[in-house]
Design an enzyme around this catalytic site. Structure first.
Site: not given
Ligand code: UDP
Length: 328
Positions: A71, A114, A138, A190, A207, A220
């Site tokens: 969450a 992340t 973030y 993406l 981008f 990535r």
């Protein structure tokens, strides 16, 4: 085992929850549905609608043995515009959860972290020992949670693993044949953007094409959500086996793909050769972000099984079967 999946109505939480149900666990999903979808809660799981602050203690007290914590707010751009929302939800919400776990005596947590904690890497592939310099609230809020979790685990001799995901993609098919894919609103990622543009007959935007990479577009490390689900199961197993494990692991394939490579692969899979348009690159985008997954492979015996094609194919299947109204 009875497991709490916070954020189990979201993209990654629902896929991991479905895999836990398939593995025979008793799954309870806690989600406030602020961004998740009630119909994404995995079939076979118990659903409680509510926030971590208000509901975690009550849910945990009902026999939970381990927590998988997804969450969170996850839009990088929104976090720059409204950092307080990210500190309050992501860090504040987790602190409430940890306090409730301590009071009730739940000793195991796996956290959805992340690669954004690393910010612009000095070199790739990125190891866990790389400097952590997030470039957005973030990423900073996720890094703060990584720290809070491992400190909490060391202090109270409990177990915590943070999994630092690279670019999660693809969809997961539950045992009941339900496709759990990305349904963010707004969608910024993406692969879903490429698929939506193809379906709607408009050009996808690239981008920036002047990055220092072979084709000029950003690279990535895309990781299939089904592989990610396996990584969570491996982390839970390791936590139950090893008393006091408190650590973080990169979860990626170790292989990079450029934006152009993703678009080309999607054109082949969908059969729709839509044109693309190049727009200026975003300031927050590092040219190349690729994981070194050696640590998770060595310590949790986990390794990615799927490649880019399988991610795009599964995302395409899920996208094609999800009515537009359910994506909004
Ligand atoms: N990107 C793009 N067009 C889009 C969405 C993303 O060119 O419509 C690029 C983005 O700049 C990045 C890569 O694709 O280099 C992956 O972006 P995504 O938002 O999926 O993940 P991020 O790496 O930003 O977390």
């Amino acid at each position: 085992m009875r497991v709490l999946v916070t954020g189990g109505a979201g993209y990654i939480g629902s896929a991991v929850g479905a895999q836990l149900v398939a593995a025979g666990h008793d799954v309870v999903v806690l989600d406030d549905l602020s961004t998740g979808h009630a119909d994404a809660v995995p079939p076979g799981a118990t659903f409680v609608k509510g926030t971590l602050r208000d509901c975690a203690a009550e849910v945990l007290a009902d026999g939970i043995e381990a927590v998988l914590h997804f969450a969170a707010k996850s839009l990088v751009g929104e976090s720059v515009a409204n950092p307080a929302k990210y500190w309050s939800n992501n860090l504040g919400g987790t602190i409430s959860l940890l306090e409730a776990m301590r009071e009730i005596g739940v000793r195991t947590i796996v956290f959805s972290s992340t690669a954004a904690v690393y910010g612009e890497p000095e070199r790739t592939p990125i190891q866990e020992t790389a400097p952590t310099r997030p470039t957005s609230p973030y990423g900073a809020s996720k890094l703060a949670v990584d720290t809070a979790l491992t400190e909490h685990a060391r202090m109270h001799k409990t177990g915590a693993v943070s999994l630092r995901y690279f670019n999660v993609a693809g969809a997961y098919e539950s045992a009941e044949g339900k496709w759990l894919g990305e349904r963010h609103n707004p969608e910024t990622h993406l692969i879903p953007n490429v698929l939506a543009a193809a379906t709607e007959g408009r050009p996808v935007q690239i981008f920036g094409d002047d990055y220092p990479t072979p084709d000029g577009t950003c690279i990535r490390d895309y990781i299939h959500v089904a592989d990610l689900a396996d990584a969570h199961l491996a982390a839970v197993d390791a936590l139950l086996d090893r008393d006091g494990l408190a650590d973080y692991y990169n979860v990626g394939t170790g292989r990079g793909a450029s934006v152009l490579e993703v678009i080309t692969a999607a054109q082949e899979i969908t059969g729709i050769h839509q044109p693309y348009e190049v727009v200026p690159g975003r300031e927050i985008d590092p040219p190349e972000v690729v994981a070194d997954p050696a640590r998770i492979r060595a310590e949790l015996t986990w390794k990615a099984q799927f490649g880019l094609e399988e991610m795009i194919e599964s995302a395409w299947t899920a996208y094609s079967r999800t009515p537009a109204a359910a994506i909004a």
